[in-house]
Design an enzyme around this catalytic site. Structure first.
Site, mmCIF file in Angstrom:
data_model
loop_
_atom_site.group_PDB
_atom_site.id
_atom_site.type_symbol
_atom_site.label_atom_id
_atom_site.label_comp_id
_atom_site.label_asym_id
_atom_site.label_seq_id
_atom_site.Cartn_x
_atom_site.Cartn_y
_atom_site.Cartn_z
ATOM 1 N N GLY A 34 -1.977 18.620 19.855
ATOM 2 C CA GLY A 34 -1.246 18.742 21.114
ATOM 3 C C GLY A 34 -1.378 17.523 21.991
ATOM 4 O O GLY A 34 -1.461 17.621 23.217
ATOM 5 N N CYS A 35 -1.377 16.366 21.398
ATOM 6 C CA CYS A 35 -1.625 15.096 22.078
ATOM 7 C C CYS A 35 -0.338 14.264 22.087
ATOM 8 O O CYS A 35 0.516 14.421 21.220
ATOM 9 C CB CYS A 35 -2.734 14.363 21.314
ATOM 10 S SG CYS A 35 -3.110 12.698 21.875
#
Length: 158
Positions: A34-35
């Site tokens: 989720g970066c």
């Protein structure tokens, strides 16, 4: 102590000896699903496809230490990465790369090649390039794209 003296945990919890990778060029990466850098998985897979037959391996270590950007179980992370990016390189169990619970392999890597803020890992997708003999050649920042490090990998394989 060298890189081949360490063991790491596979996604299924089994121990994997780093000596299994002796004679290969390695790119060791701490990742997150989720970066902002998560799209680098695509470029990493392209590098893997390009060089795996020449003795290149990418070792993926999910890490949830940076703003909880790798939530979920090891299996959920793997399902996301294979489904969204089609990755086929080895993914290991989630680890810590900084702090008192730093994985021993990462403690070693950070000792061998410091970054812009010293040994500490700055963020997800920090990459370490390891030579066939186990020497840690280079450390790449999260902002260094897989495409940008292609030449370094080719040189290490030559």
């Amino acid at each position: 102590m060298g890189i081949y003296d360490f063991s790491v945990k596979a996604r299924d919890g089994k121990d994997v000896s780093m000596s299994d990778y002796k004679g290969k060029v390695l790119l060791i990466v701490n990742t997150a699903t989720g970066c902002g850098f998560t799209p680098q998985y695509k470029g990493l897979q392209e590098l893997y496809n390009k060089y795996k037959e020449q003795g290149f391996e990418i070792l993926d270590f999910p890490c949830n230490q940076f703003m909880n950007q790798a939530p979920g179980t090891d299996e959920e992370i793997h399902t996301f990465c294979t489904g969204r990016f089609g990755i086929t390189f080895p993914q290991f169990s989630k680890i810590d790369v900084n702090g008192k619970n730093t994985d021993p392999l990462y403690a070693y890597l950070k000792e061998q090649k410091k970054g812009s803020i010293g040994p500490r890992i700055k963020w997800n997708f920090t990459k370490f390039l390891v030579a066939k003999d186990g020497t840690v050649l280079k450390r790449f920042a999260p902002t260094d794209t897989p495409e940008a490090i292609d030449g370094d990998i080719a040189k290490a394989l030559a």
